[in-house]
Design a protein around this motif. Structure first.
Motif, short mmCIF file in Angstrom:
data_model
loop_
_atom_site.label_atom_id
_atom_site.label_comp_id
_atom_site.label_asym_id
_atom_site.label_seq_id
_atom_site.Cartn_x
_atom_site.Cartn_y
_atom_site.Cartn_z
N ARG A 189 -1.13 7.86 -6.13
CA ARG A 189 -0.93 9.06 -5.42
C ARG A 189 -1.82 9.93 -5.85
O ARG A 189 -2.51 10.93 -5.37
CB ARG A 189 0.36 9.51 -5.06
CG ARG A 189 1.42 8.69 -4.14
CD ARG A 189 2.38 9.20 -3.78
NE ARG A 189 3.35 9.79 -4.94
CZ ARG A 189 4.33 9.19 -5.78
NH1 ARG A 189 4.48 7.89 -5.19
NH2 ARG A 189 4.89 9.63 -6.52
N ARG A 227 13.27 5.93 -9.40
CA ARG A 227 13.99 5.93 -7.99
C ARG A 227 15.48 5.45 -8.41
O ARG A 227 16.21 6.10 -7.75
CB ARG A 227 13.13 4.98 -7.13
CG ARG A 227 13.13 5.42 -5.84
CD ARG A 227 12.43 4.62 -4.70
NE ARG A 227 12.14 3.30 -5.06
CZ ARG A 227 10.87 2.62 -5.53
NH1 ARG A 227 9.87 3.57 -5.42
NH2 ARG A 227 10.74 1.48 -5.46
N GLU A 243 3.59 8.94 -0.47
CA GLU A 243 4.60 8.46 -1.04
C GLU A 243 5.82 7.91 0.00
O GLU A 243 6.26 6.78 -0.11
CB GLU A 243 5.66 9.43 -1.97
CG GLU A 243 6.83 8.92 -2.59
CD GLU A 243 7.27 9.89 -3.51
OE1 GLU A 243 8.39 9.68 -4.09
OE2 GLU A 243 6.85 11.12 -3.47
N ASP A 244 6.14 8.66 0.98
CA ASP A 244 7.22 8.28 2.09
C ASP A 244 6.77 7.38 3.06
O ASP A 244 7.52 6.55 3.29
CB ASP A 244 7.58 9.78 2.56
CG ASP A 244 8.25 10.63 1.83
OD1 ASP A 244 8.47 10.38 0.57
OD2 ASP A 244 8.29 11.99 2.13
N VAL A 245 5.42 7.55 3.44
CA VAL A 245 5.14 6.68 4.51
C VAL A 245 4.11 5.32 4.05
O VAL A 245 4.63 4.35 4.29
CB VAL A 245 4.07 7.48 5.62
CG1 VAL A 245 3.77 6.23 6.54
CG2 VAL A 245 4.84 8.55 5.99
N GLN A 292 3.00 13.75 -0.40
CA GLN A 292 4.43 13.33 0.33
C GLN A 292 4.11 12.17 1.30
O GLN A 292 4.86 11.12 1.37
CB GLN A 292 5.02 14.43 0.67
CG GLN A 292 5.84 15.48 -0.03
CD GLN A 292 6.67 14.95 -0.91
OE1 GLN A 292 6.64 14.74 -2.25
NE2 GLN A 292 7.73 14.08 -0.55
N TYR A 293 3.00 12.34 2.07
CA TYR A 293 2.87 11.17 3.06
C TYR A 293 2.69 10.05 2.43
O TYR A 293 2.95 8.76 2.58
CB TYR A 293 1.49 11.75 3.89
CG TYR A 293 1.08 10.50 4.59
CD1 TYR A 293 1.59 10.02 5.67
CD2 TYR A 293 -0.20 9.84 4.12
CE1 TYR A 293 0.58 9.05 6.40
CE2 TYR A 293 -0.88 9.03 4.63
CZ TYR A 293 -0.05 8.28 5.79
OH TYR A 293 -0.94 7.27 6.50
N ARG A 331 7.55 -3.31 1.05
CA ARG A 331 6.12 -2.54 1.13
C ARG A 331 5.14 -3.67 2.00
O ARG A 331 4.13 -3.19 1.92
CB ARG A 331 5.81 -2.06 -0.06
CG ARG A 331 6.64 -0.94 -0.70
CD ARG A 331 6.22 -0.36 -1.95
NE ARG A 331 7.12 0.53 -2.32
CZ ARG A 331 6.82 1.36 -3.70
NH1 ARG A 331 5.64 1.09 -4.22
NH2 ARG A 331 7.45 2.58 -3.58
N GLY A 356 4.21 4.58 0.69
CA GLY A 356 4.82 3.83 -0.38
C GLY A 356 4.19 3.71 -1.65
O GLY A 356 4.34 2.42 -2.49
#
Length: 167
Positions: free
Chosen positions: A140, A102, A130-132, A127-128, A36, A134
């Motif tokens: 979040r 995870r 989390e996914d992009v 979602q962005y 990250r 991190g």
């Protein structure tokens, strides 16, 4: 060599970090932080707090990371705050819990989310994050609440009905 050695060099320190029920996971947590983009100055305090929590967990008879739950983390944070001087403690615990989830070691928290306006848009935003980006779960959630307040303001104060017109 494991990423933990990138952050810490002294053998005694590495041994201390690898103790307790979280010790077996500290290398993969360090690798996650490294992926990250965490540098030494930001990752070290997080990893030290996680190691401190691992030792704390042992004192309350926790033998395995699978036994860790939110209430134990909250009690640790409360006890830690009495001593002061650990501003990164919440962030460290967020990283730990996210990592354990995870890996499938602990369940996702059960949270009843009330139906909110802009739900689909905010879900995509989360979602962005989390996914992009991190980001950990609590961060979040904070961003989601801020996004929700912003969208409500756009509708009521700015009288903007179509988000495509936002500039």
């Amino acid at each position: 060599s494991p990423v933990l050695e990138y952050y810490f060099k002294a053998p005694w320190c590495l041994d201390r970090l690898r103790r307790g029920p979280i010790g077996a996971h500290i290398d993969s947590i360090a690798a996650s932080l490294h992926e990250r983009g965490y540098g030494k100055s930001t990752a070290r305090p997080v990893l030290r707090i996680i190691a401190k929590f691992s030792v704390y967990s042992e004192t309350v008879e926790i033998k395995d990371a699978r036994q860790i739950r939110g209430p134990l983390v909250e009690r640790f944070l409360k006890d830690l705050s009495r001593g002061g001087g650990f501003p990164e403690a919440r962030r460290a615990m967020d990283h730990l819990l996210e990592h354990l989830r995870r890996c499938g070691l602990i369940p996702e928290p059960v949270k009843a989310r009330r139906r909110e306006r802009f739900g689909a848009l905010l879900h995509r935003y989360e979602q962005y994050l989390e996914d992009v980006r991190g980001l950990p779960g609590t961060t979040r959630e904070d961003y989601r609440r801020g996004g929700h307040r912003f969208l409500l303001w756009l509708r009521s104060e700015a009288r903007l009905r179509d988000l495509r017109r936002l500039r």
